[in-house]
Structure formats: structure tokens, C-alpha cells
Design an enzyme around this catalytic site. Sequence first.
Site, PDB file in Angstrom:
ATOM      1  N   ASP A 136     -38.528  26.297  24.329  1.00  0.00           N
ATOM      2  CA  ASP A 136     -37.648  25.513  23.675  1.00  0.00           C
ATOM      3  C   ASP A 136     -38.434  25.548  22.193  1.00  0.00           C
ATOM      4  OD1 ASP A 136     -35.982  23.644  22.422  1.00  0.00           O
ATOM      5  OD2 ASP A 136     -35.981  22.630  24.308  1.00  0.00           O
ATOM      6  N   ASP A 238     -33.752  24.433  19.284  1.00  0.00           N
ATOM      7  CA  ASP A 238     -33.431  23.119  19.306  1.00  0.00           C
ATOM      8  C   ASP A 238     -32.477  22.866  18.064  1.00  0.00           C
ATOM      9  OD1 ASP A 238     -33.845  20.438  20.354  1.00  0.00           O
ATOM     10  OD2 ASP A 238     -34.910  20.060  18.474  1.00  0.00           O
ATOM     11  N   GLU A 295     -29.046  25.518  20.347  1.00  0.00           N
ATOM     12  CA  GLU A 295     -28.375  24.307  20.296  1.00  0.00           C
ATOM     13  C   GLU A 295     -27.599  23.989  18.968  1.00  0.00           C
ATOM     14  OE1 GLU A 295     -28.759  19.750  21.396  1.00  0.00           O
ATOM     15  OE2 GLU A 295     -30.238  20.593  20.130  1.00  0.00           O
ATOM     16  N   HIS A 364     -30.456  17.365  29.261  1.00  0.00           N
ATOM     17  CA  HIS A 364     -31.192  16.245  29.192  1.00  0.00           C
ATOM     18  C   HIS A 364     -30.969  15.268  28.328  1.00  0.00           C
ATOM     19  CE1 HIS A 364     -32.771  18.851  26.051  1.00  0.00           C
ATOM     20  NE2 HIS A 364     -33.210  17.715  25.350  1.00  0.00           N
ATOM     21  N   ASP A 365     -29.929  15.633  27.599  1.00  0.00           N
ATOM     22  CA  ASP A 365     -29.133  14.588  26.651  1.00  0.00           C
ATOM     23  C   ASP A 365     -28.239  13.960  27.039  1.00  0.00           C
ATOM     24  OD1 ASP A 365     -31.402  15.255  24.652  1.00  0.00           O
ATOM     25  OD2 ASP A 365     -30.405  16.967  23.928  1.00  0.00           O
TER      26      ASP A 365
HETATM   27  C1  GLC Z   1     -32.297  18.130  20.769  1.00  0.00           C
HETATM   28  C2  GLC Z   1     -32.937  17.798  21.925  1.00  0.00           C
HETATM   29  C3  GLC Z   1     -33.059  16.281  21.945  1.00  0.00           C
HETATM   30  C4  GLC Z   1     -34.155  15.700  20.976  1.00  0.00           C
HETATM   31  C5  GLC Z   1     -33.368  16.405  19.546  1.00  0.00           C
HETATM   32  C6  GLC Z   1     -34.445  16.224  18.416  1.00  0.00           C
HETATM   33  O1  GLC Z   1     -30.988  17.380  20.628  1.00  0.00           O
HETATM   34  O2  GLC Z   1     -32.039  18.267  23.011  1.00  0.00           O
HETATM   35  O3  GLC Z   1     -33.775  15.917  23.240  1.00  0.00           O
HETATM   36  O4  GLC Z   1     -34.060  14.454  21.141  1.00  0.00           O
HETATM   37  O5  GLC Z   1     -32.981  17.567  19.435  1.00  0.00           O
HETATM   38  O6  GLC Z   1     -35.341  17.269  18.750  1.00  0.00           O
END
Ligand code: GLC
Length: 591
Positions: A136, A238, A295, A364-365
Site C-alpha cells: 500500500d 492510497d 483508491e 478496511h474502511d
Molecule cells: C484511505 C485509507 C484509509 C485511511 C485514509 C488516509 O482512505 O483506506 O484507511 O484512513 O486513506 O490515509
Amino acid sequence: MKFQSIIFSTFILASLTLSFTACKKQEASTVPSKKAEASQTEWWKQTVCYEIYPNSFMDSDGNGTGDIKGITQKLSYLESLNVGCIWLTPVYASPMVDNGYDVADFYKINPLYGTMEDMDSLIAEANRHHIKIVMDLVFNHTSDQNEWFLESKKSKDSPKSDWYIWRDAKPDGSAPNNWRGIFGGSAWQWNEDRKQYYLHTFATAQPDLNWANPDVRQALYDITNFWIDKGVGGFRIDTIPYIKKPAEMADGKPDGADGMVSIHDMTANTEGILDYLYEFKQKTVAGKGVFTVAEANGVGPDLLKFWVGDSGAFDMLFEFSHLPGADIWHKAKKISIPEIKTALISSQVATASNGWYPVFFENHDKPRSVNAYFSEKADRILAAKAMGTLMLTLRGTPFIYEGQELGMSNVKWNSVEVYDDVNTKPQYNLALQEGYSPEQAITFVQAFSRDNARTPMQWDTSANAGFTTGKPWLALNENFKTINVLNETEDSTSVLNWYKKLGQIRKQKKALTQGNFTPILAEHAQIFAYKRIFASDNENDTVTVLVNLSETDATYDSAIVVGCELIVSNYGDTEPGKMRPLEAILFANKK
Ligand code: GLC
């Protein structure tokens, strides 16, 4: 006439007996071109990925937190689930304000999780299990404990002075503008050393990097290449839409009682962002056989062509149009079945010729999909299998989130204090600020807290579900005595065995990995149905998928399955033209 489901065996596809008269042969127009065919056979398009949240997966040393050696111990389990790649959420050195998404050093492993030697042996062992590791890359921000930031905050003359986004206060001393961070509160934090504010899209401890500085970009490319050299198979990148900030950082029109505006609306996908991302690709992954999945909240199917594919920046994008929820939890709306269908069909169509689709319903979110999409009364097992069917049969690479293959569900804790997630308390407070009562505010938390997905993995019925011999860092879901790997391995009708079964079918049927996607029953309000067709000179392989996403009976025109053979049904059988609540079925064309 009822189709009986056939107990899965290696002969399943050869030994099907019950059928209608003829699943239509596909016309020549559906034959993929040689180029399209070739572009569907990269390893990461053929496999299944699995996301691991290291804190919660498996603890090998009894300190209550999962670790790298724990993951290595479970590689055989993952291989039995047909997994070919593991996306690890960040395992780098981190003060863990946001469980690793606040990186202090990308070249070091978090001691909570182990050592670089453990990581090297995970990569090597995983290879022996035909599994590649995906790292990641958290490149929008770092931890405020990262040396880069410690240096940057020293003074305006520091060599890393503009590695982050620093601005002067407004004349009255207040923050440079009214942007609200994704985790609530002002997106600016005052720093006494520099007598300036720094920008943080997420938590205060996650200062945003300044991508406009070429040295910053090069430092990030170096990190990526370091991990490529270690032999990883790809990267999840990310929260990429926020890396470029607009030249003007003016106040925005307030969107809440706090007088602030969401930073997302002010900075996401700023013009010119793709130039940075194309540069990233050229200087790192291009031509190296590793894949990227970024993402990208807010990059909808209409924009995909700029972002993915041969001429795009990445191979795949996680976008969220098919998921319930919202950045601000109390504003979240339920998503209807036609909306889910429209979003998924648009993504399937958009990635038919551009890039590739990462199929996912959990991470995980996000809350667990059995809760997010369905009512409390829904049959959890049928619901999990229905979603699992979409996961493993839509066109793209499935990304299973740990525990999803068991049908793991949300927790329902009654006090906000019990939650660990850095985004939970601010969301709760935001709801209170907007006038919701504490009783209402906790319901938003219960529905959307990221801890729903972060409770420890449920391995067996022993203490702490076999996750740890110590005190788990986050409470387990109380249902672990029923929902766990051990029980589900033994029960042939379990969600886990459904995932295994569908994973095997996916391996055997080119239609499911390389076939194209053709929606059917597009206007149906309850059933999501499509054909996956792989047709070439000497093969004609079609799988028809029907999933009743509603919790009530549904009907459809049985003509669409004439000539089809039932491969599998989550009820064990099916009656053409009728579907029971949450029924999921796969048909093959008759050979
Ligand atoms: C992304 C991750 C999340 C994190 C955020 C800040 O959305 O998936 O878990 O809190 O980025 O890095």
C-alpha cells in the site's frame, strides 16, 4: 421443473445433467479481438486478490496485534481460497494514529508487525504458494513523525521546507481557509516552530505532502522502486485524488453547521493531477509486470478512460459509486438495487475497453457488506453468498476483504468510547453538532464505523477466535463461536465453501476470467443478471449469472435460461423463472 444444485466436485462442469434445451450460441460480434484477448491474460487479471488488515488478521506472538509472521502462517488457507495476491494495508514504521496510514518510514517495517526479514520471507513464502504481495503506497501524506516532516517543520529555511503544504494564518490568526478535513475539524493545524499552518486532508498527524515539489515526487518514486526490487507483485495506492492542490486555496461555500466545506470538494481531482500520475507510472511500474490499483473516490466510470489502461495512469481504480455510505456518515443514504446495478454496469462497461475493474464490496474502511446492503432481517448466509457470487463472477479482479469469505458482520457497540478508529469520534461529534441526539449519533457509528471491518479475523471457536493468545487490540465480534474458519471449513453449505466453490469454477471457466460482460434483465428492480461470454474459434463458453438482491421473491422470463445447465445455486436448486430472496445462481451453456 426444478434444477438441482450439484454438489461441487472436480467433475462438476463435465457431469451436469439437468438442463433446458439450448443456451443460445453467441454471435460472432461477441468474439474478442486478438488484442483484447491478449490484454486479458496478465496474471493479475486471472487471479483473486485478498485484502489483509495486518492488525486484525493473525497474531503469531501473543501481543494482541496481528503480524507478518501470522500472515505467513496462513498462506495455505489463502491458497485454498484460490487467492493469488495479497494486498497488505501499510506495514511500514508508523506511530499508528491511523493504523499505519500515517507512515514514519517507508523503508522500515513496523516493529509491531515484525522485521524486514519477516517481510522478505513473507514475499518468498507467498511466492511458493503462488501468491504475490501487494504493498500500500500512502503518498498523499506521511506521519507527522516522519523525518521529512520533522525537518520541514523546523523552519522556513529548512532544506525540506516546502515538502509539505504550509500557509500563513489569516490576519486574525485563524486557519488559511475553511476547509474541513475528511476526519472532521479544520484541515489546517498551527505549528509553533514555523508560525504557520500545515494542511492535513486526514488526521492532524497526517500532514499532506507537496507533490508540486519534484524532490518529493522523486522520493516517492524511489520508495516504489525499492519495493519493486523486493519482488512485490503490485501496489494499492492510497487516496490518490487529493495529491494535487489547487493554486488558489480560497474559502469554499460552507456545507454544514460548522461553517466549513469538505476538503474533498475543494481538492479532489484538481486539474493537472494526471500529469503527476503519468510521471509516477513512467518512473516506477511501467514495463515491470507489477500492477497498480488506486483508491480514487469521486473518479466515476465516466472519467475512467483517463485514469486506467495502457494510456492511463493505473491498471485499476477503486471507486465507490456502488457502495452505500458517504464521507459524512449521518448524510449517508441507502443505495437501492437499481442504483447498485447502474453503478456496477457503468463500471463494467467503462472498463470493457479501458483498463480493468477491481471487484469489491468491502474493505478496511467500510462496513460489512451483509449489513451495508441488506436489512437486519436478511438471512446473513444467503446475503453473503449473493455478494460473493457477484464478487467472483463480475468481469475484473475480485478483492476479497478478510472475513468477507466467512460472511463476517458488523459489531454494534453502544458507546463511542469503545471504538478505536480515528474517524469515529469526529463523525459522532459532527452528528451531535448537526443536532442529532447521542442515541441517533451512535446509530451512525454502528452503521459506518470502520471498526466494523477491523475486528479480529475469526479462525476458530477457541478464546479470541484463535486470533491471539494475548489481549486483542480491538474487541472481537461476539458471533465468532458460530462464524469462523474452522466451522465453515467443515460445513459444506458455508459461505467459506461457497467462495471456494466459486473460486474453482472461476478457474475452470474462461468465461469468468476472460469473457465479456453483457447485462440482461437490465430493467429488473430486484434481479441483477448478466452473461459472461468467452467465444473464440474453437471455444464457446458462457456463464449466465442471476442474483436476486432483494429480500423478497422475484420472477423473470425463463426464456433467458433456456438451454442452460445449472452450475450452482445458493439454495441448492432453482426453478427457472422464479427466484427466492437473495437467491444466486450460475448457469452454463449446454455443451
Ligand atoms: C484511505 C485509507 C484509509 C485511511 C485514509 C488516509 O482512505 O483506506 O484507511 O484512513 O486513506 O490515509
